[in-house]
Structures are given as structure tokens and as C-alpha cells.
Write a protein that holds these residues in place. Structure first.
Motif, short mmCIF file in Angstrom:
data_model
loop_
_atom_site.label_atom_id
_atom_site.label_comp_id
_atom_site.label_asym_id
_atom_site.label_seq_id
_atom_site.Cartn_x
_atom_site.Cartn_y
_atom_site.Cartn_z
N ALA A 76 0.69 -1.19 -0.12
CA ALA A 76 -0.12 0.00 -0.04
C ALA A 76 0.81 1.31 -0.05
N ALA A 77 0.35 2.31 -0.71
CA ALA A 77 0.84 3.54 -0.83
C ALA A 77 0.35 4.66 0.21
N LEU A 78 0.85 5.06 1.05
CA LEU A 78 0.53 6.20 2.04
C LEU A 78 1.15 7.59 1.71
N GLY A 79 0.32 8.65 2.02
CA GLY A 79 1.14 9.93 1.75
C GLY A 79 0.34 10.82 1.07
N ASP A 80 1.00 11.72 0.16
CA ASP A 80 0.05 12.71 -0.33
C ASP A 80 0.21 12.61 -1.95
N SER A 81 -0.16 13.58 -2.57
CA SER A 81 -0.45 13.59 -3.96
C SER A 81 0.90 12.99 -5.04
N ILE A 82 2.08 13.14 -4.45
CA ILE A 82 3.08 12.87 -5.28
C ILE A 82 2.63 11.06 -5.20
N SER A 83 2.55 10.18 -4.17
CA SER A 83 2.32 8.90 -4.48
C SER A 83 1.06 8.67 -5.00
N SER A 84 0.20 9.45 -5.11
CA SER A 84 -1.14 9.20 -5.74
C SER A 84 -0.88 9.36 -7.42
N GLY A 85 0.06 9.74 -7.60
CA GLY A 85 0.54 10.06 -8.84
C GLY A 85 -0.45 11.30 -9.61
N PHE A 86 -0.61 12.37 -8.65
CA PHE A 86 -1.44 13.36 -9.36
C PHE A 86 -0.61 14.03 -10.43
N ASN A 87 -1.32 14.66 -11.40
CA ASN A 87 -0.98 15.37 -12.65
C ASN A 87 0.12 14.74 -13.30
N ALA A 88 0.22 13.33 -13.11
CA ALA A 88 1.20 12.53 -13.83
C ALA A 88 1.02 12.15 -15.20
N CYS A 89 -0.41 12.26 -15.48
CA CYS A 89 -1.15 11.87 -16.77
C CYS A 89 -2.38 12.66 -17.19
N GLY A 90 -2.49 13.82 -16.53
CA GLY A 90 -3.93 14.41 -16.97
C GLY A 90 -4.09 15.85 -16.07
N TRP A 91 -4.94 16.43 -16.51
CA TRP A 91 -5.24 17.77 -15.88
C TRP A 91 -5.90 17.65 -14.60
N TYR A 92 -4.98 17.76 -13.42
CA TYR A 92 -5.59 17.81 -12.10
C TYR A 92 -6.24 16.74 -11.66
N VAL A 93 -5.68 15.55 -11.89
CA VAL A 93 -6.37 14.22 -11.57
C VAL A 93 -5.35 13.30 -11.01
N ARG A 94 -5.63 12.44 -10.36
CA ARG A 94 -4.92 11.23 -9.61
C ARG A 94 -4.68 10.47 -10.88
N CYS A 95 -3.50 9.96 -10.87
CA CYS A 95 -3.02 8.98 -11.91
C CYS A 95 -2.43 7.58 -11.23
N GLY A 96 -2.92 6.91 -10.28
CA GLY A 96 -2.45 5.85 -9.67
C GLY A 96 -1.67 4.91 -10.46
N ALA A 97 -2.04 4.85 -11.88
CA ALA A 97 -1.19 3.85 -12.60
C ALA A 97 0.35 4.22 -12.72
N ARG A 98 0.51 5.44 -12.50
CA ARG A 98 1.86 6.20 -12.64
C ARG A 98 2.61 6.47 -11.36
N SER A 99 2.02 5.97 -10.23
CA SER A 99 2.69 6.23 -9.00
C SER A 99 3.85 5.66 -8.71
N TRP A 100 4.99 5.86 -8.16
CA TRP A 100 6.34 5.39 -7.98
C TRP A 100 6.10 4.08 -7.14
N SER A 101 5.25 4.20 -6.19
CA SER A 101 5.15 3.17 -5.33
C SER A 101 4.17 1.82 -5.77
N VAL A 102 3.07 2.20 -6.16
CA VAL A 102 2.13 1.08 -6.47
C VAL A 102 1.53 1.13 -7.86
N GLY A 103 2.16 2.03 -8.57
CA GLY A 103 1.42 2.06 -10.08
C GLY A 103 1.68 0.79 -11.07
N ASP A 104 0.97 0.78 -12.00
CA ASP A 104 1.19 -0.71 -12.74
C ASP A 104 1.59 -0.05 -14.08
N ASN A 105 1.91 1.32 -14.59
CA ASN A 105 2.63 1.47 -15.84
C ASN A 105 3.81 1.28 -15.97
#
Length: 278
Positions: free
Chosen positions: A35-64
Motif C-alpha cells: 500500500a502507498a500512503l502519503g500525499d499527491s506525489i504517491s497518488s500520481g497526481f498530474n502525472a497523466c492528466g489535468w489535475y487528476v490522480r493517476c495511480g497507474a503512474r505512482s512510483w510506489s504502486v503504479g502498474d504503468n
């Protein structure tokens, strides 16, 4: 993520990551649930879209595959983690939210947890409203105690908070970055008046950077108190000299895909040694 250190600041910042010496870590079995805990960085925020979470690109638990997260690296070693990658990190979260996230991780029986939290404790509208270091430490201690009580065998990796002054250094020459920071009122403690070289603004940035370093030191101490089941990245994320190419063009604040990939690499290399079951 670090700015150029002066001769006086260098030993202070490097010392901020010192933790009590520990015995050489033993290799750990690959977890069943992470499990990833923390803030927007681990949620993948803004990593693939306009002001949205992008969990697929999370450094921790992403699957991209572009990110090569901890989850994907561990899944390649063993199939036990397949689809057991949970992301409880939330945009805007501070250390005050960590305990609630830990409870979710315990409920999910996560036996490997990554924590990256504290940027939003420093990124406030004024220096006076930044989370005190003592409060930050107390919150981490409480969260780790809750995790130990609920999942005694859980392994924890605490990633260091990125260097916010480095963010200002790499973006201050960009008109777009300055516009996003100003209009969006992003991290005003560090990024207000981004083109100012006045002494008051320079000293303000230095104080905010020192607060982040103090959070990282407190996190390292909390991790050491937790014991060998907790590792930090040894300040690798804070020290990394990232560039504008690692930042999202949606806000010039959050990591983009390349930034998330660097986070995954740095933290995995400085984290646990895992037993390859093959």
C-alpha cells in the motif's frame, strides 16, 4: 531533489538524514499486499492528466511500465503481488492524515507500506502555518505504532520529502512555471514571489528548505525507532538534482512520468533487499 549546498548548509543538511546505526539488513520475502500512503506525489497526481490522480503512474504502486514502480518490480520477482497494489495516498494530505491511511492499510492487511508525506506540511500559505517538526514526528510515531499493532510483520519504507527549494531553482526562469505557481497559489511558503532576489525572500526559502530537512530527519528517527522493519531512502529523494523535465506541465510542481520513474528507482535502490523466490 536538492539545491546547491553552500559550505555552511552542506553539513547541516547531510546530518539531517543521520539515524542511529543499524545492523546490516536481512533480505525480506516479497510481500503479498502493498500500500502507498502519503500525499499527491504517491497518488500520481498530474502525472497523466489535468489535475487528476493517476495511480497507474505512482512510483510506489503504479502498474504503468514506464514508471517501473515498486509494485511492478516486486511483481516481476514473484506473482504474489498481482493486483494487490493499494493506493491510499491522497492529494493535499499532510502528516495529520497519515494515521487514517495506516488504518486502511491495516484493514487491507498490507505487509509492505511506503510513506511519502510532508511536502504539504511545509507548502502552506505562510511560514507560521507550517506543521511544527515536533508535531510531524508525533504523527509519524502514532501512525507507525498503529501499523505495528495491526500488522506486526509489515515492512515500511519512508521516502524523503523532495527539496522544495530545488523546485524553485529549476522553475524560476520559466514564465509558465511562475504563472502556474502564482495563479494557482502553489506552495506559497516556497514559491511566492518566484522571481524575487530580495534578502527576505531568499531567507524565507532557506527556512522552508530547512523545515523540510527537519521533517526528513524526524522521519528517519521515527523509522529507526520502529526498528529493522522500517527503512528510509537515506535522503536520496531530497538529494536528487531533478530538472524541469521531471515536473508535470500541468502545474510545474508534481512529478510527471519521468519524475515518478526517478522516484521509483531511487527509493527501490535505497530500500529493502528482497528475496527473489525464483
Amino acid at each position: 531533489m536538492i539545491g546547491r549546498l553552500g559550505p555552511v548548509l552542506a553539513p547541516v543538511i547531510l546530518a539531517s538524514f543521520a539515524a542511529p546505526a543499524q545492523a546490516a539488513p536481512e533480505a525480506q520475502p516479497v510481500p503479498a499486499v502493498m500500500a502507498a500512503l502519503g500525499d499527491s506525489i504517491s497518488s500520481g497526481f498530474n502525472a497523466c492528466g489535468w489535475y487528476v490522480r493517476c495511480g497507474a503512474r505512482s512510483w510506489s504502486v503504479g502498474d504503468n511500465p514506464q514508471v517501473s514502480s515498486h509494485y511492478l518490480r516486486l511483481s516481476q520477482m514473484s506473482g504474489t503481488l498481482h493486483k494487490h497494489n493499494l493506493n491510499f495516498a491522497a492529494p493535499g494530505a499532510t502528516s495529520a492524515d497519515l494515521l487514517g491511511q495506516v488504518r486502511k492499510a491495516v484493514e487491507a492487511k498490507a505487509d509492505y507500506v511506503t510513506i511519502l508525506v510532508g511536502a504539504q506540511d511545509a507548502c502552506t500559505r505562510s511560514e507560521q502555518s507550517m506543521t511544527p517538526v515536533e508535531t510531524y514526528r508525533q504523527r509519524l510515531d502514532a501512525a507507525l505504532a498503529e501499523l505495528r499493532a495491526g500488522m506486526p510483520t509489515a515492512r515500511v519504507l519512508i521516502a524523503s520529502i523532495p527539496d522544495l527549494r530545488r523546485l524553485w531553482q529549476v522553475g524560476k526562469a520559466s514564465a509558465l512555471a511562475r504563472t502556474f505557481w502564482t495563479v494557482g497559489r502553489i506552495c506559497q511558503t516556497m514559491l511566492a514571489k518566484p522571481d524575487s532576489t530580495a534578502r527576505a525572500d531568499t531567507e524565507r526559502r532557506d527556512r522552508v528548505r530547512a523545515r523540510v530537512a527537519a521533517y526528513n530527519k524526524a522521519a528517519a528517527e521515527a523509522c529507526a525507532a520502529f526498528g529493522p522493519a522500517c527503512h528510509t531512502d537515506g535522503g536520496a529523494v531530497f538529494s536528487y538534482r531533478f530538472t524541469l523535465d521531471h515536473l508535470s506541465r500541468w502545474d510545474y510542481f508534481h512529478p510527471n512520468t519521468a519524475g515518478q520513474r526517478i522516484l521509483a528507482q531511487l527509493t527501490f535502490e535505497h530500500g529493502f533487499t528482497w528475496l527473489d523466490p525464483r
